[in-house]
Design a protein around this motif. Structure first.
Motif, PDB file in Angstrom:
ATOM      1  N   LYS A 117      -1.370  15.057 -36.144  1.00  0.00           N
ATOM      2  CA  LYS A 117      -2.675  15.638 -35.804  1.00  0.00           C
ATOM      3  C   LYS A 117      -3.748  14.553 -35.725  1.00  0.00           C
ATOM      4  CE  LYS A 117      -2.333  20.336 -37.727  1.00  0.00           C
ATOM      5  NZ  LYS A 117      -2.920  21.257 -38.741  1.00  0.00           N
ATOM      6  N   ASP A 118      -3.777  13.667 -36.723  1.00  0.00           N
ATOM      7  CA  ASP A 118      -4.785  12.605 -36.748  1.00  0.00           C
ATOM      8  C   ASP A 118      -4.636  11.663 -35.560  1.00  0.00           C
ATOM      9  OD1 ASP A 118      -5.822  13.640 -39.084  1.00  0.00           O
ATOM     10  OD2 ASP A 118      -4.729  12.263 -40.397  1.00  0.00           O
ATOM     11  N   GLU A 119      -3.392  11.387 -35.192  1.00  0.00           N
ATOM     12  CA  GLU A 119      -3.140  10.431 -34.112  1.00  0.00           C
ATOM     13  C   GLU A 119      -3.563  10.979 -32.747  1.00  0.00           C
ATOM     14  OE1 GLU A 119       0.505   7.738 -32.222  1.00  0.00           O
ATOM     15  OE2 GLU A 119       0.758   8.768 -34.153  1.00  0.00           O
ATOM     16  N   TYR A 120      -3.321  12.267 -32.507  1.00  0.00           N
ATOM     17  CA  TYR A 120      -3.544  12.810 -31.170  1.00  0.00           C
ATOM     18  C   TYR A 120      -4.816  13.641 -31.048  1.00  0.00           C
ATOM     19  CZ  TYR A 120       1.179  11.186 -30.389  1.00  0.00           C
ATOM     20  OH  TYR A 120       2.286  10.398 -30.290  1.00  0.00           O
ATOM     21  N   ARG A 121      -5.510  13.853 -32.151  1.00  0.00           N
ATOM     22  CA  ARG A 121      -6.775  14.587 -32.100  1.00  0.00           C
ATOM     23  C   ARG A 121      -7.769  13.838 -31.205  1.00  0.00           C
ATOM     24  NH1 ARG A 121      -7.500  14.769 -37.064  1.00  0.00           N
ATOM     25  NH2 ARG A 121      -7.162  16.965 -37.598  1.00  0.00           N
ATOM     26  N   GLY A 122      -8.317  14.535 -30.231  1.00  0.00           N
ATOM     27  CA  GLY A 122      -9.310  13.918 -29.356  1.00  0.00           C
ATOM     28  C   GLY A 122      -8.736  13.096 -28.227  1.00  0.00           C
ATOM     29  N   THR A 123      -7.414  13.025 -28.117  1.00  0.00           N
ATOM     30  CA  THR A 123      -6.795  12.281 -27.022  1.00  0.00           C
ATOM     31  C   THR A 123      -6.380  13.247 -25.920  1.00  0.00           C
ATOM     32  OG1 THR A 123      -4.499  12.443 -27.815  1.00  0.00           O
ATOM     33  CG2 THR A 123      -5.889  10.693 -28.756  1.00  0.00           C
ATOM     34  N   GLU A 124      -5.836  12.705 -24.828  1.00  0.00           N
ATOM     35  CA  GLU A 124      -5.387  13.552 -23.726  1.00  0.00           C
ATOM     36  C   GLU A 124      -4.126  14.320 -24.091  1.00  0.00           C
ATOM     37  OE1 GLU A 124      -5.001  11.571 -20.032  1.00  0.00           O
ATOM     38  OE2 GLU A 124      -7.154  11.197 -19.809  1.00  0.00           O
ATOM     39  N   ILE A 125      -3.351  13.787 -25.050  1.00  0.00           N
ATOM     40  CA  ILE A 125      -2.153  14.497 -25.484  1.00  0.00           C
ATOM     41  C   ILE A 125      -2.587  15.765 -26.220  1.00  0.00           C
ATOM     42  CG2 ILE A 125      -0.029  14.365 -26.837  1.00  0.00           C
ATOM     43  CD1 ILE A 125      -0.119  12.437 -24.486  1.00  0.00           C
ATOM     44  N   MET A 126      -2.005  16.878 -25.847  1.00  0.00           N
ATOM     45  CA  MET A 126      -2.324  18.194 -26.425  1.00  0.00           C
ATOM     46  C   MET A 126      -3.754  18.633 -26.123  1.00  0.00           C
ATOM     47  SD  MET A 126      -0.415  18.543 -30.081  1.00  0.00           S
ATOM     48  CE  MET A 126       0.745  17.268 -30.554  1.00  0.00           C
ATOM     49  N   GLN A 127      -4.301  18.155 -25.038  1.00  0.00           N
ATOM     50  CA  GLN A 127      -5.647  18.584 -24.653  1.00  0.00           C
ATOM     51  C   GLN A 127      -5.623  20.078 -24.327  1.00  0.00           C
ATOM     52  OE1 GLN A 127      -8.340  16.573 -24.673  1.00  0.00           O
ATOM     53  NE2 GLN A 127      -9.675  18.259 -24.132  1.00  0.00           N
ATOM     54  N   PRO A 128      -6.385  20.905 -25.047  1.00  0.00           N
ATOM     55  CA  PRO A 128      -6.333  22.349 -24.801  1.00  0.00           C
ATOM     56  C   PRO A 128      -7.103  22.748 -23.549  1.00  0.00           C
ATOM     57  CG  PRO A 128      -7.903  21.876 -26.549  1.00  0.00           C
ATOM     58  CD  PRO A 128      -7.264  20.567 -26.184  1.00  0.00           C
ATOM     59  N   SER A 129      -6.613  23.781 -22.879  1.00  0.00           N
ATOM     60  CA  SER A 129      -7.307  24.322 -21.717  1.00  0.00           C
ATOM     61  C   SER A 129      -6.967  25.801 -21.606  1.00  0.00           C
ATOM     62  CB  SER A 129      -6.901  23.583 -20.432  1.00  0.00           C
ATOM     63  OG  SER A 129      -5.498  23.600 -20.268  1.00  0.00           O
ATOM     64  N   ALA A 130      -7.862  26.556 -21.026  1.00  0.00           N
ATOM     65  CA  ALA A 130      -7.655  28.002 -20.922  1.00  0.00           C
ATOM     66  C   ALA A 130      -8.371  28.563 -19.715  1.00  0.00           C
ATOM     67  CB  ALA A 130      -8.151  28.701 -22.190  1.00  0.00           C
ATOM     68  N   ILE A 131      -7.859  29.675 -19.226  1.00  0.00           N
ATOM     69  CA  ILE A 131      -8.521  30.433 -18.170  1.00  0.00           C
ATOM     70  C   ILE A 131      -8.297  31.903 -18.478  1.00  0.00           C
ATOM     71  CG2 ILE A 131      -6.472  30.304 -16.677  1.00  0.00           C
ATOM     72  CD1 ILE A 131      -8.385  30.256 -14.276  1.00  0.00           C
ATOM     73  N   SER A 178      -3.063  26.621 -22.549  1.00  0.00           N
ATOM     74  CA  SER A 178      -2.078  25.538 -22.599  1.00  0.00           C
ATOM     75  C   SER A 178      -2.559  24.415 -23.512  1.00  0.00           C
ATOM     76  CB  SER A 178      -1.831  24.984 -21.195  1.00  0.00           C
ATOM     77  OG  SER A 178      -0.845  23.964 -21.221  1.00  0.00           O
ATOM     78  N   VAL A 179      -1.626  23.866 -24.263  1.00  0.00           N
ATOM     79  CA  VAL A 179      -1.900  22.684 -25.082  1.00  0.00           C
ATOM     80  C   VAL A 179      -0.763  21.691 -24.824  1.00  0.00           C
ATOM     81  CG1 VAL A 179      -2.559  21.894 -27.399  1.00  0.00           C
ATOM     82  CG2 VAL A 179      -2.880  24.280 -26.804  1.00  0.00           C
ATOM     83  N   GLY A 180      -0.308  21.664 -23.582  1.00  0.00           N
ATOM     84  CA  GLY A 180       0.905  20.924 -23.297  1.00  0.00           C
ATOM     85  C   GLY A 180       0.759  19.647 -22.508  1.00  0.00           C
ATOM     86  N   LYS A 181      -0.460  19.247 -22.193  1.00  0.00           N
ATOM     87  CA  LYS A 181      -0.639  18.074 -21.338  1.00  0.00           C
ATOM     88  C   LYS A 181      -0.053  16.814 -21.976  1.00  0.00           C
ATOM     89  CE  LYS A 181      -4.155  15.547 -18.732  1.00  0.00           C
ATOM     90  NZ  LYS A 181      -5.595  15.426 -18.418  1.00  0.00           N
TER      91      LYS A 181
END
Length: 279
Positions: A60-74, A138-141
């Motif tokens: 969580k600390d490593e990828y928080r705020g990065t493009e990995i697991m970037q959340p998006s919704a519609i 999605s949180v899969g990027k």
């Protein structure tokens, strides 16, 4: 923000189902996170659980705020009405349906069908429409590529955690969006509603995903793509009607107070013991 989404994570699914920690230890993990004596006790009873907990926090600390697991919704509300097993979705103006779902019905007396949870068609001179919600989150990027990279490096645990965290983060985002839709409809969750209440779907209305027991026809995903534009958030539909990235959840949402989870027969998606969470 991803931390807001993570507050909706179901620890029994993440740590129990995906990461193999016993249920009793899962229930102690969050307590141990902020309590030194509780952590020491858990370390003596189940050191594996503490090790995995720490590894998840590092990811969580490593990828928080990065493009990995970037959340998006519609998401969007639509005017809708039912006609037997048919559920019609209408544009803001006009009487011709945009699309129509033909949902299966349970093969028994007074069997249930998802179309039952929407007001039926009314005579044109007394036009009344219900509303139905649709969302895709999605949180899969970049998750698949990162997991493969870690696996090739020999960091198998971290690779597995990245994939599991992404999948459960998408489920958490779905839970959060559904909560916001209920609020927008005018019946927000009561202040005393706990996260466990939400995981057990103890609220008004339900959400249903294609390929699961109440609507097993996975090909109906293609109709969602005609209603909204998931490509705007980087989600594609494969030839087999699966969503890419994998850590993505789509749902059709009803507000009917009697809505419940049920099965009409064979499903297209592997079964899940926590059906309400997966719907």
């Amino acid at each position: 923000p991803i931390d807001q989404i993570w507050s909706y994570l179901n620890p029994l699914m993440l740590y129990g189902r995906h990461l193999g920690i016993r249920g009793g230890s899962v229930r102690l993990l969050e307590k141990a996170a902020n309590n030194a004596s509780a952590r020491q006790e858990l370390e003596s009873k189940d050191p594996k659980a503490v090790k995995i907990w720490d590894a998840v926090q590092e990811v969580k600390d490593e990828y928080r705020g990065t493009e990995i697991m970037q959340p998006s919704a519609i998401f969007q509300f639509f005017r809708a009405s039912s006609q037997g097993n048919l559920l019609h979705f209408y544009p803001k103006e006009g009487h011709q349906p945009l699309i129509t779902f033909d949902f299966p019905r349970q093969k028994k007396l007074e069997g249930l069908c998802l179309a039952d949870y929407t007001l039926p068609e009314s005579p044109s001179e007394v036009l009344i429409r219900d509303t139905v919600g649709i969302f895709i989150v999605s949180v899969g990027k970049g998750v698949r590529q990162m997991a493969e990279y870690l696996k090739n490096k020999g960091d198998y645990l971290k690779s597995h955690i990245v994939q599991a965290l992404a999948l459960e983060s998408a489920e958490a985002y779905a839970e959060m969006i559904h909560s916001q839709l209920r609020k927008t409809w005018g019946f927000p969750d009561a202040p005393e509603t706990s996260m466990m209440d939400r995981f057990q779907a103890k609220y008004r209305g339900k959400r249903y995903s294609f390929g699961y027991p109440a609507c097993p026809q996975l090909e109906d995903q293609s109709l969602l793509w005609k209603l909204i534009q998931p490509s705007e958030i980087g989600v594609q539909l494969t030839d087999g009607f699966m969503m890419d990235p994998e850590a993505t959840v789509s749902a059709i949402v009803f507000h009917h107070p009697a809505a419940s989870y049920f099965s009409v027969g064979q499903t297209s998606v592997e079964g899940d013991s926590n059906e309400s969470n997966r719907q």
